[in-house]
Write an enzyme that holds these catalytic residues in place. Structure first.
Site, short mmCIF file in Angstrom:
data_model
loop_
_atom_site.label_atom_id
_atom_site.label_comp_id
_atom_site.label_asym_id
_atom_site.label_seq_id
_atom_site.Cartn_x
_atom_site.Cartn_y
_atom_site.Cartn_z
N CYS A 48 0.84 -1.21 0.00
CA CYS A 48 0.00 0.00 0.00
C CYS A 48 0.87 1.25 0.00
O CYS A 48 1.87 1.33 0.72
CB CYS A 48 -0.91 -0.02 1.23
SG CYS A 48 -1.97 1.43 1.40
N CYS A 57 -1.66 -0.65 9.43
CA CYS A 57 -0.69 -1.73 9.22
C CYS A 57 0.67 -1.32 9.76
O CYS A 57 1.08 -0.17 9.62
CB CYS A 57 -0.55 -2.07 7.74
SG CYS A 57 -2.04 -2.74 6.97
N CYS A 132 -6.89 0.47 -0.01
CA CYS A 132 -6.73 -0.29 1.24
C CYS A 132 -6.68 -1.77 0.88
O CYS A 132 -7.72 -2.45 0.82
CB CYS A 132 -7.86 -0.02 2.22
SG CYS A 132 -7.58 -0.83 3.84
N GLN A 235 -15.97 -12.20 13.26
CA GLN A 235 -14.53 -12.31 13.02
C GLN A 235 -14.16 -11.56 11.74
O GLN A 235 -14.94 -11.49 10.80
CB GLN A 235 -14.11 -13.78 12.91
CG GLN A 235 -14.25 -14.57 14.20
CD GLN A 235 -13.22 -14.17 15.26
OE1 GLN A 235 -12.21 -13.54 14.96
NE2 GLN A 235 -13.50 -14.53 16.51
N PHE A 262 -19.12 -16.13 26.41
CA PHE A 262 -18.86 -14.99 25.51
C PHE A 262 -19.15 -15.45 24.08
O PHE A 262 -18.33 -15.31 23.18
CB PHE A 262 -17.42 -14.49 25.65
CG PHE A 262 -17.00 -14.18 27.07
CD1 PHE A 262 -17.29 -12.96 27.64
CD2 PHE A 262 -16.31 -15.12 27.82
CE1 PHE A 262 -16.92 -12.68 28.96
CE2 PHE A 262 -15.92 -14.86 29.13
CZ PHE A 262 -16.23 -13.63 29.70
N CYS A 354 -7.92 -12.64 21.69
CA CYS A 354 -7.39 -11.64 20.75
C CYS A 354 -6.37 -10.74 21.45
O CYS A 354 -6.00 -9.70 20.91
CB CYS A 354 -8.52 -10.81 20.15
SG CYS A 354 -9.49 -9.89 21.38
#
Length: 397
Positions: A48, A57, A132, A235, A262, A354
């Site tokens: 990019c 990023c 993107c 996700q 969860f 995560c």
């Protein structure tokens, strides 16, 4: 100063030399002398034009070997800090470029034009993206179409959050810090077909309100279709979701009864229900209702509960009814729930996370209660970023 070689990446993506020096922008295999970085064999051309400025990023200059090592190393490093070594570590899964089906952009009017993008690294300023390569091309096209349609609404300095999620019926859009008139909604409806917009909702301090819905956004988990609530969690990539689901299914072994805590809208509960009886709980009322309705329609053995597991975790007596527990908490982890698991008679826990740091904290609690971390699956579905995910199996006895 003599030249040094970068041997690994730190948690924030900086290169680290053998002497422990941190070098921004360097990756393993590079050599550094003073402030000069000499490219090594793993350095590639970023995908990019905005890389280095955009905060979305951090690692586009690294090849897949470095990315995979970073994903695994980020998790293993957090565990090493508390003295835990997994018995088996599977190869890291990396999502490909252009795979993100969910992304949150910012819109802001500046000097007469409306920027669309992510924040500049370390700043609240917004990079005006012209491309993107992280997100799906159709999602980027839809985001740009929405930017153009919403531009007349934005005054100078006005910032709007815009989250797009691809679903089976089109894009689900959630706007924050913006109110829409009937005229605005009509304009958005006019571009809905070309941009594949299924629903547009707005979020304010009063809650979420649907402004336009041409089709009910839906997703599919294990061949079961689920209606996605406005702004509902999903996700980031299809393949990353599949990798985590496969790990969870393998991780529960032959369990016949499973608690999915969860649970969201059923990312794991519905695949699990094809082979086990599932109890699913979450604080997100709309997500639990969507899961419950989908399970009933499909005849899956899933019972649900709207329950804040931070304030009201399942107690040992409740947990003892299950053969296995699956945890998929937000970034804060599941400390309170893990503490009650530690006091229960449970012998199998599958933890999806995560956040390697809160995962390590939770893992330490389980380890001290006699659990072994037997398997670890690192997952890098946020390609080129320092954000990593994982699934892990803990066994006791």
């Amino acid at each position: 100063m003599s030249a040094e070689t970068i041997i690994h990446l730190a948690a924030r993506g900086d290169g680290v030399t053998e002497s422990g020096r941190y070098v921004a922008g360097a990756i393993p295999g590079d050599t550094v002398e003073g402030d000069v970085i000499a490219a090594g064999p793993h350095r590639i051309t970023p995908a990019c034009r905005h890389f280095g400025v955009c905060g979305g990023c951090q690692l586009q200059h690294a090849d897949d070997a470095v990315l995979a090592e970073f994903v695994s190393g980020r998790i293993l490093g957090a565990l090493a800090g508390i003295g835990i070594v997994p018995e088996t570590v599977h190869p890291a899964h990396l999502s490909p470029a252009g795979a993100r089906r969910r992304a949150s952009f910012r819109l802001v009017r500046d000097n007469g034009s409306v920027r669309i993008g992510f924040n500049v690294e370390g700043s609240s300023a917004v990079v005006d993206l012209a491309e993107c390569p992280v997100v799906q091309p159709a999602l980027w096209d839809a985001a740009c179409a929405l930017r153009n349609a919403l531009a007349p609404k934005l005054r100078t300095g006005h910032a709007v959050g815009m989250t797009l999620t691809e679903t089976l019926s089109g894009f689900d859009v959630l706007l924050t810090n913006l109110s829409l008139t009937a005229k605005d909604i009509g304009a958005l409806a006019a571009l809905a077909s070309d941009a594949r917009l299924a629903r547009i909702a707005t979020e304010t301090s009063a809650g979420v309100e649907i402004a336009l819905q041409l089709a009910e956004p839906a997703v599919r988990f294990s061949d079961v279709t689920v209606a996605l609530p406005p702004g509902g969690f999903l996700q980031a990539t299809v393949d990353g979701e599949a990798a985590l689901q496969a790990a969870v299914l393998e991780g529960i072994g032959g369990a016949g009864t499973v608690a999915d805590l969860f649970c969201g809208a059923g990312t794991f509960a519905l695949p699990l229900s094809a082979r086990a009886k599932v109890f699913a709980a979450d604080a997100a009322r709309d997500a639990v209702a969507a899961l419950s309705a989908a399970a009933k329609r499909s005849g899956r053995p899933v019972t649900t509960a709207h329950r804040d597991l931070f304030r009201q975790p399942l107690q040992p007596a409740e947990l003892n009814k299950f053969d296995a527990v699956v945890l998929d908490p937000p970034r804060a982890g599941a400390k309170t729930q893990v503490e009650t698991i530690a006091r229960s008679k449970l012998k199998r826990v599958v933890h999806v996370s995560c956040n390697p740091n809160t995962f390590a904290r939770d893992a330490k609690i389980l380890h001290e209660a006699g659990f072994r971390l037997t398997e670890l699956w690192p997952v890098g579905q946020f390609r080129w970023s320092i954000h990593v995910e994982l699934a892990a199996v803990f066994l006791r006895g």
